[in-house]
Design a protein around this motif. Structure first.
Motif, PDB file in Angstrom:
ATOM      1  N   ARG A 217       0.815  -1.217   0.000  1.00 53.83           N
ATOM      2  CA  ARG A 217       0.000   0.000   0.000  1.00 53.83           C
ATOM      3  C   ARG A 217       0.847   1.265   0.000  1.00 53.83           C
ATOM      4  O   ARG A 217       0.375   2.330  -0.370  1.00 53.83           O
ATOM      5  CB  ARG A 217      -0.964   0.015   1.178  1.00 53.83           C
ATOM      6  CG  ARG A 217      -0.401   0.279   2.559  1.00 53.83           C
ATOM      7  CD  ARG A 217      -1.565   0.308   3.556  1.00 53.83           C
ATOM      8  NE  ARG A 217      -1.182   0.495   4.930  1.00 53.83           N
ATOM      9  CZ  ARG A 217      -1.145   1.680   5.538  1.00 53.83           C
ATOM     10  NH1 ARG A 217      -1.432   2.777   4.861  1.00 53.83           N
ATOM     11  NH2 ARG A 217      -0.821   1.761   6.814  1.00 53.83           N
ATOM     12  N   GLN A 569      -2.422  -4.932  -0.026  1.00 50.20           N
ATOM     13  CA  GLN A 569      -1.426  -5.394   0.944  1.00 50.20           C
ATOM     14  C   GLN A 569      -1.854  -6.791   1.386  1.00 50.20           C
ATOM     15  O   GLN A 569      -2.815  -6.954   2.136  1.00 50.20           O
ATOM     16  CB  GLN A 569      -1.348  -4.441   2.138  1.00 50.20           C
ATOM     17  CG  GLN A 569      -0.361  -4.846   3.202  1.00 50.20           C
ATOM     18  CD  GLN A 569       1.072  -4.845   2.698  1.00 50.20           C
ATOM     19  OE1 GLN A 569       1.436  -4.048   1.839  1.00 50.20           O
ATOM     20  NE2 GLN A 569       1.879  -5.746   3.213  1.00 50.20           N
ATOM     21  N   VAL A 600      -6.145  -0.583  -1.139  1.00 50.72           N
ATOM     22  CA  VAL A 600      -5.742   0.809  -0.954  1.00 50.72           C
ATOM     23  C   VAL A 600      -5.901   1.576  -2.253  1.00 50.72           C
ATOM     24  O   VAL A 600      -5.529   1.100  -3.328  1.00 50.72           O
ATOM     25  CB  VAL A 600      -4.272   0.895  -0.490  1.00 50.72           C
ATOM     26  CG1 VAL A 600      -3.915   2.309  -0.099  1.00 50.72           C
ATOM     27  CG2 VAL A 600      -4.012  -0.072   0.652  1.00 50.72           C
ATOM     28  N   GLN A 623      -4.233   8.435   0.790  1.00 42.83           N
ATOM     29  CA  GLN A 623      -4.463   6.992   0.787  1.00 42.83           C
ATOM     30  C   GLN A 623      -5.763   6.680   1.524  1.00 42.83           C
ATOM     31  O   GLN A 623      -5.991   7.208   2.613  1.00 42.83           O
ATOM     32  CB  GLN A 623      -3.323   6.248   1.502  1.00 42.83           C
ATOM     33  CG  GLN A 623      -1.955   6.412   0.910  1.00 42.83           C
ATOM     34  CD  GLN A 623      -0.900   5.681   1.719  1.00 42.83           C
ATOM     35  OE1 GLN A 623      -1.215   4.929   2.644  1.00 42.83           O
ATOM     36  NE2 GLN A 623       0.363   5.902   1.388  1.00 42.83           N
ATOM     37  N   ILE A 625      -7.557   3.288   3.006  1.00 46.72           N
ATOM     38  CA  ILE A 625      -7.211   1.900   3.293  1.00 46.72           C
ATOM     39  C   ILE A 625      -8.440   1.154   3.790  1.00 46.72           C
ATOM     40  O   ILE A 625      -9.042   1.532   4.800  1.00 46.72           O
ATOM     41  CB  ILE A 625      -6.091   1.796   4.339  1.00 46.72           C
ATOM     42  CG1 ILE A 625      -4.883   2.629   3.913  1.00 46.72           C
ATOM     43  CG2 ILE A 625      -5.683   0.352   4.547  1.00 46.72           C
ATOM     44  CD1 ILE A 625      -4.659   3.867   4.731  1.00 46.72           C
TER      45      ILE A 625
END
Length: 821
Positions: A217, A569, A600, A623, A625
């Protein structure tokens, strides 16, 4: 007889003439068109008309001179390239039977690349491109003799804490490439094995395009290593050794620090062969201060168990590597590589605990005890892998590359946890042994195609990845305990991951605009089987990973860029393993076989500027997530915390990173990078069937910088500092962390021999260097630990090079085993 002698003499003379004609040399000197300074490492190549692959080539030396030997007579095209300069092509170079001297050849700075070059006629320390920043490893003198981590931690977006955890833009998850090849490994483990001396430059790819694996990520870090650049034999040898810290922590053993690495490359005609090896011993002395309490609301008690004592590491690794490349002709290249190595780490925590239990309401003391805990955690691994690549270049200059990599590793170790009476530590209260063995097999196969289409290039490919791991975990307690859930502490696991992917992307340039865009599709399956669970834990995922990057050149000095990339990830097998490990006297650690990967969305907007003395860039980034993976704490027993890997709701992060590389005067170069970000994580989750609310939001920043002073042609001094502010975590915060370093270097033998004295972790009794406090808390617990590591360490690094090293060394590295080490 005279006629015979005449014929023989004529034949002999003709043979000499033909042989001489086949060994004609083409030479010249490459200089900067503006400053007339010689350009070192410029690539010079001869091409036959209509052929894409060069028939011969070399690189320029320190004085700019180059020589291409064994050139047959004929008409050639000469091409000279160097980063930051316009490519120069001489279209009709006629080689006869005598050496050809092309004289002085000036290269002009590139209009599009001018903003990417720090100083003319000098290797650029910082370059900005459409999807990445490029950093010259040679500018970080204090990293010499260390590992790739010592190079990486100087980048603006990168921070390394006291535990060695590496973050990129605040994210611990990022993908590592070595010479453009994926390394599905734990970054801390794989980068700690790569000598800093072997690195040419580092590329930070913050918004990767679709041709890259979507893993990580935080983006991608590509490590490009050195390789012999000229025909003939190239050798580099590095030796390093260090003294113990000036601060004595009364550890059981004094740390040992020494090592060596060597690389030999042979390049001649169609063959390019490299062999390398290294041994590194890098121990660490340290101390730990901890304070923990847990609350039992049913019994209305609070248990406190502060601790102090040694926390040290013994580490060593050794490895052998080999690679070979064979260019059968201008259209076909075959390369292969092999790696075999051993890694070892032992962490010793000898801690004195003072346990008390009191009434939660009145704080009246109920019980008290003191004991000594000796905890030795050992990790070992043997790694064996090989790769085979084949590239075919078609007549239309399109290319097809097939790659295969196989790996087999054996990981083993365990934790020895001894609770002893105090002060009579000969009496054992309890001894727990957690041994394990985790063999791994992995394979990766891929096919990539590239073709020039219209004004740009179309790249497409497909890939298959597979890895499997068998784990056997035991749990022995002496004397035997009546622990009710003891059966879950031993057993076996079998985890299998299969990933199928296909991608296509298009890149090109239209006037002042550069662009690329693409899409990657991936189908992934994951199966985890447990010895005590008849039902397998299966996860099937089907996802699209789009990407897009734009870069617009406002002027020759100013540039704008924007990028978007979707990433994943993935879970490691350790994070999936639910069999607990007694990591410390006060902690158990376990995974979750149903853990979801993180997804992400990355977006960024940046600007960069080049000026006469250097270059600058600044980038805003964001970002989002989904399913962030966190190691969260809960109470297992009065004096034991359970650390569980789980998906902690959702998170978002936004920030600003900036970097500048400047040479105000000829003898002084300054590099400075900084990253400021805000991190927020929240969610209502369950840890081992107990509801937990996660909510944290705070700012953090990091600053990395160094100043280099060139005292004369052979002496230089560098001062360096890495600072990480306190930063939020899912259940608390990590304290600030400062590491200053300095280096003095002397060059001898025309630069072939370099001796550097490094002063690492400079503290001088006042700076508070190399220590960090980690704090976590919840409704029923609180823990804070101050990790104190050695300071004021002196290291000596000696480097010798025979001929020049440049370019990249295509040696294979672990695909999967490093990640699980």
């Amino acid at each position: 007889m005279k006629r015979i002698r005449s014929v023989l003499f004529f034949t002999w003379f003709s043979g000499l003439s033909i042989a001489a004609a086949q060994n004609v040399a083409v030479k010249g000197k490459v200089v900067d068109a503006q400053s007339h300074a010689p350009i070192e490492y410029a690539s010079v190549a001869l091409f036959r008309a209509g052929e894409a692959a060069p028939v011969a080539g070399n690189v320029s030396a320190a004085n700019g001179a180059f020589t291409i030997r064994k050139t047959a007579p004929g008409h050639y095209q000469l091409k000279i390239t160097f980063l930051g300069y316009q490519t120069l092509e001489l279209s009709d170079v006629v080689v006869g039977n005598a050496p050809l001297d092309l004289g002085t050849i000036p290269l002009s700075p590139s209009g599009s690349m001018l903003r990417e070059v720090g100083v003319s006629a000098q290797k650029a320390g910082l370059l900005n491109k459409i999807d990445k920043q490029r950093y010259d490893a040679g500018q970080f003198e204090t990293a010499k003799g260390g590992s790739a981590i010592d190079v990486l931690k100087n980048l603006p977006s990168v921070a390394v804490n006291s535990q060695g955890d590496i973050t990129v833009r605040g994210a611990t998850g990022f993908m590592v490439l070595l010479n453009g090849k994926p390394v599905l490994a734990d970054a801390q483990t794989v980068l700690s094995q790569l000598p800093a001396n072997a690195i040419d430059h580092v590329e930070l790819i913050t918004a990767p395009s679709a041709k890259y694996d979507p893993d990580g990520r935080g983006g991608i870090v590509n490590i490009v290593t050195k390789k012999g650049a000229a025909d003939g034999v190239t050798l580099t040898v590095n030796l390093q050794g260090g003294l113990p810290s000036t601060t004595d922590y009364n550890n059981l053993e004094k740390p040992q620090r020494y090592g060596a690495d060597a690389t030999v490359s042979f390049k001649q005609g169609k063959w390019d062969v490299s062999v390398g090896g290294n041994y590194t011993r890098n121990d660490n002395e340290g101390y730990r201060e901890g304070n923990v309490y847990t609350k039992d609301f049913v019994r209305n008690t609070i248990t406190r168990f502060p601790s102090t004592g040694e926390r040290s590491f013994d580490r060593y690794n050794y490895a052998g590597r080999a690679s070979v490349s064979f260019a059968a002709d201008a259209h076909n290249v075959i390369s292969a590589g092999f790696y075999s190595g051993k890694r070892y780490q032992a962490r010793l925590a000898d801690l004195l605990y003072h346990n008390t239990t009191a009434d939660l309401t009145t704080n009246a003391l109920i019980s008290s005890t003191t004991y000594f805990n000796s905890n030795l955690q050992r990790k070992e691994g043997t790694f064996n892998l090989g790769n085979l690549d084949y590239t075919h270049i078609f007549a239309n200059k399109s290319s097809l590359t097939a790659s295969l990599q196989y790996e087999h590793d054996d990981l083993y170790g365990g934790t020895l946890n001894r609770n002893l009476q105090y002060p009579n530590t000969q009496d054992t209260i309890q001894f727990v042994n957690n041994p394990y063995r985790r063999p791994i097999g992995a394979v990766r196969g891929k096919l990539d195609h590239s073709i020039n289409l219209g004004a740009g290039k179309l790249e497409s490919g497909l890939q298959y990845r597979h890895d499997s791991q068998d784990g056997t975990f035991d749990y022995f307690v002496t004397p035997p305990t009546s622990q009710p859930d003891i059966d879950k502490f031993k057993g076996s696991t079998h985890a299998v991951n299969d990933i199928y992917s296909v991608y296509s992307q298009y890149s090109g340039k239209a006037g002042a605009l550069e662009y690329n865009g693409g899409l990657r599709y991936e189908y992934a399956t994951r199966t985890v089987r447990l010895s005590y669970d008849p039902s397998p834990h299966v996860l099937n995922l089907s996802n699209l990973f789009p990407s897009a990057n734009l870069r617009y050149h406002l002027t020759q000095a100013w540039g704008l860029k924007a990028g978007y990339s979707r990433r994943v990830q993935r879970t490691s097998n350790l994070e999936l393993n639910p069999i607990p490990e007694r990591e410390h006297s006060e902690t158990l650690e376990e995974g979750d076989p149903d853990l979801l990967p993180e997804f992400v969305d990355l977006a960024e907007l940046g600007i960069d500027r080049t000026f006469k003395q250097g270059a600058f860039f600044g980038t805003l980034y964001y970002q989002h997530i989904q399913n962030p993976i966190q190691r969260l704490n809960s109470v297992y027993a009065d004096t034991i915390l359970n650390r569980v890997f789980t998906n902690a709701g959702s998170a978002r992060l936004f920030g600003l990173e900036a970097g500048v590389n400047i040479t105000p005067v000829k003898w002084w170069t300054l590099y400075l990078g900084a990253n400021l970000y805000n991190y927020k994580i929240q969610g209502n989750i369950s840890i081992l069937d107990k509801p937990v609310t996660i909510a944290n939001n705070d700012w953090a920043y990091s600053i990395n910088g160094n100043a280099t002073f060139q005292l004369d042609k052979t002496w230089s001094v560098q001062l360096n500092a890495n600072y990480l502010s306190r930063r939020p975590t899912a259940q608390g915060q990590d304290g600030s962390f400062l590491v200053p370093n300095s280096a003095v270097r002397k060059s001898l033998m025309a630069g072939r021999l370099k001796i550097a004295l490094l002063w690492q972790n400079m503290n001088m009794g006042i700076l508070g260097a190399n220590k960090q406090r980690i704090t976590t808390y919840g409704p029923a617990f609180f823990t804070t630990t101050n990790y104190i590591s050695e300071t004021d360490v002196l290291m000596l690094n000696v480097s010798f090079s025979l001929n020049r090293f440049a370019s990249k060394l295509k040696l294979p590295v672990s695909e999967t085993g490093d990640r699980e080490f």
